[in-house]
Design an enzyme around this catalytic site. Structure first.
Site, PDB file in Angstrom:
ATOM      1  N   ASP A 174      -4.611   4.510   7.655  1.00  0.00           N
ATOM      2  CA  ASP A 174      -4.058   4.572   6.474  1.00  0.00           C
ATOM      3  C   ASP A 174      -3.227   6.041   6.121  1.00  0.00           C
ATOM      4  O   ASP A 174      -3.351   6.770   7.107  1.00  0.00           O
ATOM      5  CB  ASP A 174      -5.207   4.644   5.520  1.00  0.00           C
ATOM      6  N   SER A 175      -2.710   6.174   4.816  1.00  0.00           N
ATOM      7  CA  SER A 175      -1.795   7.329   4.749  1.00  0.00           C
ATOM      8  C   SER A 175      -2.872   8.563   4.657  1.00  0.00           C
ATOM      9  O   SER A 175      -2.324   9.880   4.833  1.00  0.00           O
ATOM     10  CB  SER A 175      -0.997   7.366   3.669  1.00  0.00           C
ATOM     11  N   TYR A 210       2.514   7.675   0.998  1.00  0.00           N
ATOM     12  CA  TYR A 210       3.361   6.545   1.505  1.00  0.00           C
ATOM     13  C   TYR A 210       3.894   5.751   0.285  1.00  0.00           C
ATOM     14  O   TYR A 210       5.156   5.341   0.463  1.00  0.00           O
ATOM     15  CB  TYR A 210       2.650   5.193   2.329  1.00  0.00           C
ATOM     16  N   GLY A 211       3.343   5.464  -0.852  1.00  0.00           N
ATOM     17  CA  GLY A 211       3.507   4.821  -2.012  1.00  0.00           C
ATOM     18  C   GLY A 211       4.935   4.915  -2.566  1.00  0.00           C
ATOM     19  O   GLY A 211       5.574   4.232  -3.102  1.00  0.00           O
ATOM     20  N   CYS A 213      -3.948   0.364   5.209  1.00  0.00           N
ATOM     21  CA  CYS A 213      -2.968   0.879   3.989  1.00  0.00           C
ATOM     22  C   CYS A 213      -2.202  -0.417   3.482  1.00  0.00           C
ATOM     23  O   CYS A 213      -1.412  -1.083   4.130  1.00  0.00           O
ATOM     24  CB  CYS A 213      -1.896   1.789   4.435  1.00  0.00           C
ATOM     25  N   ASN A 214      -2.403  -0.715   2.187  1.00  0.00           N
ATOM     26  CA  ASN A 214      -1.829  -1.869   1.717  1.00  0.00           C
ATOM     27  C   ASN A 214      -0.261  -1.622   1.505  1.00  0.00           C
ATOM     28  O   ASN A 214       0.461  -2.545   1.805  1.00  0.00           O
ATOM     29  CB  ASN A 214      -2.211  -1.722   0.092  1.00  0.00           C
ATOM     30  N   THR A 215       0.286  -0.321   1.438  1.00  0.00           N
ATOM     31  CA  THR A 215       1.606  -0.056   1.409  1.00  0.00           C
ATOM     32  C   THR A 215       2.315  -0.505   2.851  1.00  0.00           C
ATOM     33  O   THR A 215       3.289  -1.174   2.759  1.00  0.00           O
ATOM     34  CB  THR A 215       1.947   1.382   1.010  1.00  0.00           C
ATOM     35  N   GLU A 275      -7.287  12.045  -3.722  1.00  0.00           N
ATOM     36  CA  GLU A 275      -7.138  13.025  -2.584  1.00  0.00           C
ATOM     37  C   GLU A 275      -7.502  14.378  -3.250  1.00  0.00           C
ATOM     38  O   GLU A 275      -8.152  15.118  -2.225  1.00  0.00           O
ATOM     39  CB  GLU A 275      -5.776  13.001  -2.276  1.00  0.00           C
ATOM     40  N   CYS A 314      -4.804  -0.811  -3.245  1.00  0.00           N
ATOM     41  CA  CYS A 314      -4.324   0.505  -2.648  1.00  0.00           C
ATOM     42  C   CYS A 314      -5.846   0.791  -2.266  1.00  0.00           C
ATOM     43  O   CYS A 314      -6.696   0.812  -2.984  1.00  0.00           O
ATOM     44  CB  CYS A 314      -3.803   1.456  -3.579  1.00  0.00           C
ATOM     45  N   THR A 315      -5.854   1.335  -1.074  1.00  0.00           N
ATOM     46  CA  THR A 315      -7.242   1.635  -0.357  1.00  0.00           C
ATOM     47  C   THR A 315      -7.961   2.886  -1.310  1.00  0.00           C
ATOM     48  O   THR A 315      -9.017   3.138  -1.055  1.00  0.00           O
ATOM     49  CB  THR A 315      -7.156   2.149   0.885  1.00  0.00           C
ATOM     50  N   HIS A 316      -7.187   3.536  -1.791  1.00  0.00           N
ATOM     51  CA  HIS A 316      -7.618   4.637  -2.595  1.00  0.00           C
ATOM     52  C   HIS A 316      -8.347   4.229  -3.801  1.00  0.00           C
ATOM     53  O   HIS A 316      -9.379   4.954  -4.213  1.00  0.00           O
ATOM     54  CB  HIS A 316      -6.377   5.645  -2.930  1.00  0.00           C
TER      55      HIS A 316
HETATM   56  N1  DGL Z   1      -3.634   4.095   0.471  1.00  0.00           N
HETATM   57  C1  DGL Z   1      -2.480   3.624   0.467  1.00  0.00           C
HETATM   58  C2  DGL Z   1      -2.558   2.157   0.379  1.00  0.00           C
HETATM   59  O1  DGL Z   1      -3.398   1.410   0.293  1.00  0.00           O
HETATM   60  C3  DGL Z   1      -1.332   4.172   0.042  1.00  0.00           C
HETATM   61  C4  DGL Z   1      -1.580   5.636  -0.802  1.00  0.00           C
HETATM   62  C5  DGL Z   1      -0.510   6.466  -0.376  1.00  0.00           C
HETATM   63  O2  DGL Z   1      -0.264   7.099   0.643  1.00  0.00           O
HETATM   64  O3  DGL Z   1       0.557   6.142  -1.552  1.00  0.00           O
HETATM   65  O4  DGL Z   1      -1.504   1.583  -0.346  1.00  0.00           O
END
Ligand code: DGL
Length: 279
Positions: free
Chosen positions: A23-24, A55-56, A86-88, A164, A196-198
């Site tokens: 993931d990011s 990443y988003g 990571c979803n992105t 974060e 988003c995993t966060h």
């Molecule tokens: N956690 C990542 C996701 O699932 C992206 C978060 C990011 O880096 O913007 O999309």
């Protein structure tokens, strides 16, 4: 044409090799935790690309480049299969990752869409990063299974830095959530995909804002279940023992270490890999 990265071969049996997850940042630990709970005997290597987070807000080209480099790095560590937590990355880079490596690769979007299908929802909300929402990946996959359903999407870019920062249960996080989630309340969605995993890290805040009647869908949990089935069907499940975990971050690991210990509830060590070492 670039050659595919093959996992390092030696005498270790294929099924005994570790699983790679990336993931990011720390968000993918939500997927890691689900995988660990389902498959305690598996060895796992986690990579948080903290040097490039978030990443988003990045271009597709950058996300593809980072994702492919990490996938290759994990293959060099001898993984037997890869979870793109990571979803992105899953939304914009999955096909390029699959082309670049020769191990099985699973993303989080399709499992998340399948989880929606089981909820019998009529109005589905999707929250994610700007890049994930702009890709329309969730809406496309959900509509393949449920063509009649209404899908409302919105990006919640401030959630990632709040997570974060470790502000998981702060008032400011709830205030931000109230603003982002208002359109979903107005549209009376009955399910909300945490795309988003966060976001599962602040699940309790999101649930407080949306109310108990709205089902929150965590793609990570569903991905872990599907990934387990994939490993079984390919005869790649490690049979016994207690799995080890190894963590890498691409930038100063201090923050990653602090937050991941808090999130996982156990002591871990994180090794920093400089970018030049995994390009
Ligand atoms: N956690 C990542 C996701 O699932 C992206 C978060 C990011 O880096 O913007 O999309």
């Amino acid at each position: 044409m670039q050659k595919k990265s093959k996992p390092q071969r030696n005498s270790i049996q294929e099924s005994e090799r570790p699983i790679g997850v990336f993931d990011s940042g720390i968000g993918g630990l939500t997927v890691f935790k689900s995988l660990r709970a389902l498959m305690p005997e598996e060895d796992m290597i986690y990579f948080g690309d903290t040097a490039h987070l978030p990443y988003g807000s990045k271009s597709k080209a950058s996300i593809v480049q980072f994702s492919v480099e990490i996938a290759r790095f994990l293959c060099q560590q001898g993984i037997k299969a890869l979870v793109v937590a990571c979803n992105t990355s899953s939304a914009v880079a999955l096909s390029e990752i699959k082309k670049a490596v020769s191990v099985p690769v699973e993303g989080v979007i399709v499992p998340g869409a399948r989880a929606c299908a089981r909820m019998a929802s009529r109005r589905i909300g999707v929250i994610g990063t700007e890049r994930t929402v702009r890709s329309g990946a969730y809406a496309k996959e959900i509509k393949k299974i449920l063509p009649e359903v209404r899908v409302l999407q919105a990006a919640c870019p401030l959630f990632v830095p709040l997570v974060e920062e470790g502000w998981w249960n702060y008032k400011v996080t709830e205030d931000v959530a109230r603003i982002y989630l208002k359109p979903f309340q107005k549209a009376r969605v009955d399910s909300l995909v945490l795309g988003c995993t966060h976001y599962p890290v602040i699940r309790s805040v999101i649930s407080r804002v949306m109310g108990k009647k709205v089902s929150l869908i965590d793609s990570g949990e569903e991905t872990a279940r599907e990934f387990q089935k994939i490993l079984e069907s390919l005869n790649l499940r490690k049979k016994k023992g207690r799995g080890w975990s190894r963590f890498y971050a691409s930038d100063d690991p201090d923050r990653f270490l602090r937050l991941s210990r808090r999130f996982l509830g156990s002591k871990i060590t994180v090794k920093q890999v400089l970018k030049k070492n995994f390009e």
